[in-house]
Motif scaffolding. Structure first.
Motif, PDB file in Angstrom:
ATOM      1  N   PHE A  68       1.880  -1.368   3.588  1.00  0.00           N
ATOM      2  CA  PHE A  68       0.752  -1.010   4.459  1.00  0.00           C
ATOM      3  C   PHE A  68       0.368  -2.184   5.352  1.00  0.00           C
ATOM      4  O   PHE A  68      -0.081  -1.991   6.479  1.00  0.00           O
ATOM      5  CB  PHE A  68      -0.445  -0.567   3.616  1.00  0.00           C
ATOM      6  N   GLY A  69       0.568  -3.400   4.841  1.00  0.00           N
ATOM      7  CA  GLY A  69       0.274  -4.583   5.641  1.00  0.00           C
ATOM      8  C   GLY A  69       1.174  -4.649   6.864  1.00  0.00           C
ATOM      9  O   GLY A  69       0.718  -4.887   7.982  1.00  0.00           O
ATOM     10  N   ILE A  70       2.473  -4.418   6.657  1.00  0.00           N
ATOM     11  CA  ILE A  70       3.418  -4.454   7.782  1.00  0.00           C
ATOM     12  C   ILE A  70       3.093  -3.342   8.766  1.00  0.00           C
ATOM     13  O   ILE A  70       3.078  -3.540   9.988  1.00  0.00           O
ATOM     14  CB  ILE A  70       4.860  -4.325   7.256  1.00  0.00           C
ATOM     15  N   LEU A  71       2.773  -2.167   8.218  1.00  0.00           N
ATOM     16  CA  LEU A  71       2.394  -1.036   9.059  1.00  0.00           C
ATOM     17  C   LEU A  71       1.171  -1.400   9.899  1.00  0.00           C
ATOM     18  O   LEU A  71       1.130  -1.161  11.105  1.00  0.00           O
ATOM     19  CB  LEU A  71       2.072   0.147   8.145  1.00  0.00           C
TER      20      LEU A  71
ATOM     21  N   MET B 177      -4.294   2.527   2.325  1.00  0.00           N
ATOM     22  CA  MET B 177      -3.877   2.324   0.948  1.00  0.00           C
ATOM     23  C   MET B 177      -4.741   3.119  -0.026  1.00  0.00           C
ATOM     24  O   MET B 177      -4.262   3.582  -1.056  1.00  0.00           O
ATOM     25  CB  MET B 177      -4.018   0.832   0.650  1.00  0.00           C
ATOM     26  N   THR B 178      -6.028   3.268   0.307  1.00  0.00           N
ATOM     27  CA  THR B 178      -6.967   3.909  -0.616  1.00  0.00           C
ATOM     28  C   THR B 178      -6.929   5.421  -0.509  1.00  0.00           C
ATOM     29  O   THR B 178      -7.232   6.129  -1.468  1.00  0.00           O
ATOM     30  CB  THR B 178      -8.405   3.426  -0.310  1.00  0.00           C
ATOM     31  N   LEU B 179      -6.570   5.939   0.685  1.00  0.00           N
ATOM     32  CA  LEU B 179      -6.602   7.390   0.910  1.00  0.00           C
ATOM     33  C   LEU B 179      -5.904   8.199  -0.171  1.00  0.00           C
ATOM     34  O   LEU B 179      -6.512   9.124  -0.725  1.00  0.00           O
ATOM     35  CB  LEU B 179      -5.991   7.714   2.274  1.00  0.00           C
ATOM     36  N   PRO B 180      -4.639   7.891  -0.506  1.00  0.00           N
ATOM     37  CA  PRO B 180      -3.974   8.705  -1.522  1.00  0.00           C
ATOM     38  C   PRO B 180      -4.732   8.716  -2.845  1.00  0.00           C
ATOM     39  O   PRO B 180      -4.872   9.775  -3.467  1.00  0.00           O
ATOM     40  CB  PRO B 180      -2.611   8.031  -1.690  1.00  0.00           C
ATOM     41  N   THR B 181      -5.260   7.546  -3.253  1.00  0.00           N
ATOM     42  CA  THR B 181      -6.024   7.481  -4.505  1.00  0.00           C
ATOM     43  C   THR B 181      -7.202   8.447  -4.448  1.00  0.00           C
ATOM     44  O   THR B 181      -7.450   9.206  -5.395  1.00  0.00           O
ATOM     45  CB  THR B 181      -6.577   6.058  -4.713  1.00  0.00           C
TER      46      THR B 181
ATOM     47  N   ALA C  65       0.800   7.139  -2.708  1.00  0.00           N
ATOM     48  CA  ALA C  65       0.009   6.430  -3.712  1.00  0.00           C
ATOM     49  C   ALA C  65       0.854   5.383  -4.408  1.00  0.00           C
ATOM     50  O   ALA C  65       0.319   4.409  -4.939  1.00  0.00           O
ATOM     51  CB  ALA C  65      -0.566   7.409  -4.717  1.00  0.00           C
ATOM     52  N   ALA C  66       2.162   5.555  -4.400  1.00  0.00           N
ATOM     53  CA  ALA C  66       3.027   4.631  -5.122  1.00  0.00           C
ATOM     54  C   ALA C  66       3.640   3.582  -4.208  1.00  0.00           C
ATOM     55  O   ALA C  66       4.387   2.731  -4.668  1.00  0.00           O
ATOM     56  CB  ALA C  66       4.128   5.410  -5.835  1.00  0.00           C
ATOM     57  N   VAL C  67       3.343   3.641  -2.900  1.00  0.00           N
ATOM     58  CA  VAL C  67       3.944   2.670  -1.976  1.00  0.00           C
ATOM     59  C   VAL C  67       3.307   1.305  -2.204  1.00  0.00           C
ATOM     60  O   VAL C  67       2.093   1.194  -2.309  1.00  0.00           O
ATOM     61  CB  VAL C  67       3.721   3.128  -0.518  1.00  0.00           C
TER      62      VAL C  67
ATOM     63  N   GLU D 214       1.882  17.566  -0.159  1.00  0.00           N
ATOM     64  CA  GLU D 214       1.442  17.145  -1.494  1.00  0.00           C
ATOM     65  C   GLU D 214       2.371  16.099  -2.091  1.00  0.00           C
ATOM     66  O   GLU D 214       1.923  15.084  -2.616  1.00  0.00           O
ATOM     67  CB  GLU D 214       1.373  18.351  -2.429  1.00  0.00           C
ATOM     68  N   VAL D 215       3.662  16.353  -1.981  1.00  0.00           N
ATOM     69  CA  VAL D 215       4.634  15.408  -2.527  1.00  0.00           C
ATOM     70  C   VAL D 215       4.461  14.053  -1.850  1.00  0.00           C
ATOM     71  O   VAL D 215       4.485  12.995  -2.487  1.00  0.00           O
ATOM     72  CB  VAL D 215       6.067  15.948  -2.320  1.00  0.00           C
ATOM     73  N   ASN D 216       4.225  14.102  -0.527  1.00  0.00           N
ATOM     74  CA  ASN D 216       4.135  12.834   0.193  1.00  0.00           C
ATOM     75  C   ASN D 216       2.871  12.058  -0.112  1.00  0.00           C
ATOM     76  O   ASN D 216       2.879  10.828  -0.092  1.00  0.00           O
ATOM     77  CB  ASN D 216       4.256  13.078   1.684  1.00  0.00           C
ATOM     78  N   ILE D 217       1.783  12.802  -0.402  1.00  0.00           N
ATOM     79  CA  ILE D 217       0.567  12.079  -0.791  1.00  0.00           C
ATOM     80  C   ILE D 217       0.804  11.334  -2.099  1.00  0.00           C
ATOM     81  O   ILE D 217       0.446  10.163  -2.239  1.00  0.00           O
ATOM     82  CB  ILE D 217      -0.620  13.060  -0.908  1.00  0.00           C
TER      83      ILE D 217
END
Lengths: 344, 448
Positions: free
Chosen positions: B278-281, B307-311, B271-273, B264-267
């Motif tokens: 994500f582009g580099i990843l 990028m959208t998943l956490p949202t 969301a704040a990354v 949960e904490v990581n999700i």
């Protein structure tokens, strides 16, 4: 747990999807943003006139393009790297390490580098010495190497306008920077005698050369890592600023910029073609020979690029600002023969 | 002070009707606070209005374009010297071979309208877009019988002529221009009077492909719009099921332990990354390790999915949480299994919230540029329409925000106007999506 499972299965699905449809039918190009306009003009005309799809041209800078070019051979790798400087020995080695050995070097023409300021400001007539004295961190004053004391162009030369020094020069990832360093800063360093004085002061040759092309870091000179539009925006915002542009960019924006002469020569297509204007550089693109015959249209694109119709003195590239190469016929023959760099 | 207090003992608990100094002070504070609030609101509104005015005033001109109607004589000697009438034979004349024909057409059109100019004939085609040659050639190739005839074409005017009609280019600004000069504008003025030159609604800007630097007048956002569309398909079909499944598991089934806390904490962290990460990843994993094609909307979609998943997960969990426990208890009470209670009762009730979150996540992904820069979606890319579904996902393409970024970088000032125009198109999409999200919420959301 289901998250992990779903994610992995989704990835596996997409991987399967793409391996099924891998065959690539368009030429992929990446590299210098200076060459991008020319490459896009050629790509567009190529798509119109040939039965191949329009090639894809990405930007990102010469070094980034060559780095990607050297990543390997295969459908997922680019076919051509555009560069506003020649490939370096280091990069050829990196290429070879990844199996990219047969590289065809194509010189498409020349590009002038111009110094332009706000159209409403005073006019400038520069020499390389002026630029060295304005930008170097250490300069020669009265026979001694001292920290750069100049903050105004008129302090360097009484004939220059009374205007604070503020320069916007290309960042280090641009090929333009290298030409600027060699043809302007290093030349100015020699001409002012600073180079000699540095060696006399006990520096070795390499250190002196590095010191010649170093740029002061006190805010009077700003590295622009973006494109010329960013430099233009900076000059717009700071009427005192002087920006370094490509000739083609300047010619598209003559309503906002005025160009400075260098050593008394005004940069035009003609003065650059004759070599009279000192700050110009050749533009290149590099082809992977291993991709010729695999990627449809690759050789045709390269041949079309340097054809007289496109890169000739009256072609659309010259109209846009490219200074055409007098030895274009040799380049055409070289592509026809697929002559690689090693064969020369 | 002491004197006063002593003489008026009642003022300590003053009358409710008379306003004493402290109440006045408190009321004043409240009034001030309201004023601050209104001020903040006005500042916000001011910026919004400024922004919208700037966008509309700079960008609206991209939606009209200048056309010149030319009577083009399709010279048989040039196009088909042997008189074969064969398409392949005529195709050997490249677009560059049409320059002369266009020069003659401009001269003829000028003569027909009694327009005179000191300019040499060679300088005349500069008023016409370089796209005209391709347009005429395509027409001839589609119908080779046209060779030898005179056909009226509506061709694009060059970007500087177009700029003149839009007020961007003036005689002064052309004074030092290498391609077009004030004499050209005199011709344009007369052509305008003769009705040969006309500014029209420019549908091609919305449907067209990108164009090279030498012909901004031809550039359109259509192909990159398709690129964005295919990317959004990937995002929708990956992030919605993954996000909803993850949320349902975490919310309804997962035991409360250190591991789920950690997830949960990581999700929330994800969301704040910043999106560039994500582009580099994406570059490292999808392109360099998995060898997916460069610049493909599929890769863009995968990156934006991350990028959208956490949202989506966060909004889905919030809407699952808002379904009262009594619903679950009732379902379990009449004998439903845990899964039945979730899928028959909780999920349908949470659906409006989930969809709203998804649409807002998609809108965010649609406007995202940074990760696309790293996976090669910037440059002269959106030049071919995808033919078919697989090509839509796998062939190199750009996306709307990346296309706007690319236009803003180009040298010709005419591209600047197109960048603003692209922003208008993008904003229309974003606003439509947000309105749909709001409508869904209004229409279906239940309050408990």
């Amino acid at each position: 747990m289901s998250f992990v499972k779903l994610a992995t299965s989704a990835m596996a699905m997409t991987a399967a999807l793409t391996t099924a449809a891998a065959a690539r039918d368009n030429v992929q190009v990446a590299g210098s943003s200076t060459v991008l306009p020319y490459a896009s003009i050629v790509a567009e005309a190529f798509g119109e006139n040939f039965d191949f799809p329009t090639p894809v041209v990405e930007s990102g800078g010469s070094s980034a393009g060559l780095a990607r070019f050297c990543e390997g051979v295969g459908e997922n790798q680019i076919d051509i790297a555009n560069a506003s400087r020649a490939i370096r020995e280091r990069e050829i080695e990196a290429c070879a390490a990844n199996g990219v050995t047969d590289i065809i070097e194509v010189r498409i023409g020349y590009d002038g580098i111009v110094f332009a300021s706000d159209i409403n400001g005073p006019t400038f007539a520069f020499t390389p010495e002026h630029w060295f004295n304005a930008l170097a961190p250490m300069v020669l004053v009265d026979g001694a190497i001292v920290e750069n004391p100049y903050t105004n162009w008129s302090q360097i030369d009484a004939n220059l306008p009374d205007q604070d020094i503020l320069a916007f020069i290309p960042g280090t990832k641009h090929g333009t920077r290298e030409v600027f360093e060699e043809n302007v800063l290093a030349a100015g360093c020699e001409a002012t005698g600073a180079h000699e004085a540095m060696i006399a002061a006990g520096m070795d040759e390499d250190a002196a050369e590095d010191a010649c092309i170093a740029v002061r870091t006190d805010g009077l000179s700003t590295d622009i890592d973006g494109d010329y539009t960013e430099t233009l925006a900076r000059v717009d915002a700071n009427p005192n600023g002087i920006g370094v542009f490509g000739l083609a960019f300047y010619e598209n924006n003559t309503d906002k910029l005025q160009v400075a002469t260098m050593s008394g020569v005004e940069p035009t297509v003609d003065s650059i073609a004759t070599g009279e204007y000192p700050v110009s550089r050749p533009l290149y693109f590099y082809i992977k020979k291993a991709h010729i015959g695999v990627i449809p249209g690759l050789k045709e694109y390269a041949a079309f690029f340097v054809s007289d119709d496109m890169a000739g003195a009256w072609g659309p590239l010259a109209l846009y600002g490219l200074v055409s190469d007098p030895e274009l016929a040799d380049t055409q023959a070289m592509i026809e023969a697929e002559q690689t760099m090693g064969d020369m | 002070m002491t004197d006063q207090t002593a003489s008026q003992p009642s003022s300590k608990h003053g009358s409710l009707l008379a306003v004493d100094a402290r109440t006045k002070k408190r009321n004043a504070a409240e009034t001030r606070f309201k004023a601050y609030g209104i001020g903040a609101l006005l500042i916000g509104l001011f910026f919004l209005v400024t922004l919208l005015t700037a966008i509309v005033s700079n960008g609206s001109t991209a939606f009209s374009q200048t056309y010149i109607s030319l009577d083009v004589t399709l010279n048989a000697e040039k196009l088909d010297p042997n008189g074969t009438g064969d398409r392949d034979e005529i195709a050997k004349v490249t677009t560059l071979g049409y320059t002369q024909i266009i020069a003659e057409a401009v001269a003829n059109t000028m003569a027909a309208n009694e327009i005179e100019s000191p300019l040499p004939a060679g300088a005349l085609p500069l008023m016409v877009s370089a796209s005209a040659a391709a347009q005429i050639r395509d027409t001839v190739l589609a119908d080779p019988s046209l060779v030898g005839q005179t056909v009226t074409f509506n061709v694009l005017a060059s970007s500087r002529v177009d700029g003149y009609l839009k007020g961007r280019v003036t005689r002064e600004s052309l004074a030092r221009d290498r391609n077009l000069g004030p004499p050209h504008l005199d011709i344009v003025d007369q052509m305008l009077d003769a009705g040969v030159v006309e500014k029209r609604w420019n549908l091609a800007f919305i449907t067209g492909a990108d164009a090279s630097e030498s012909r901004p007048e031809q550039a359109g956002i259509g192909v990159s719009m398709l690129g964005s569309f295919f990317m959004m398909l990937v995002v929708l079909f990956l992030s919605l099921p993954i996000g909803v499944a993850a949320s349902i598991y975490l919310e309804e089934f997962a035991p409360q332990n250190k591991f789920t806390d950690f997830i949960e904490v990581n999700i929330s962290n994800l969301a704040a990354v910043p999106s560039i990460v994500f582009g580099i990843l994406g570059l490292a994993i999808f392109i360099q390790i998995m060898h997916l094609p460069q610049s493909a909307p599929l890769v863009g979609g995968l990156v934006l999915t991350l990028m959208t998943l956490p949202t989506i997960i966060i909004s889905t969990r919030a809407s699952l949480k808002s379904v009262p426990p009594s619903i679950r208890d009732a379902a379990l009470g009449v004998g439903a299994s845990k899964m039945q209670s979730v899928f028959h009762h909780v999920l349908p009730l949470a659906m409006p919230g989930i969809l709203t979150g998804t649409i807002i996540g998609l809108a965010q992904a649609l406007g995202e540029t940074a990760p696309l820069l790293l996976i090669g979606m910037v440059g002269f890319i959106a030049s071919n329409y995808p033919d078919g579904l697989a090509s839509g996902f796998l062939d190199p393409n750009s996306a709307m925000p990346a296309q706007i970024y690319e236009w803003a970088k180009r040298a010709d000032p005419a591209y600047y106007e197109r960048a603003w125009g692209g922003i208008i198109v993008l904003l229309v999409f974003l606003m439509t999506m947000n309105i749909i999200a709001i409508l869904l919420r209004r229409r279906f959301e239940r309050r408990w």
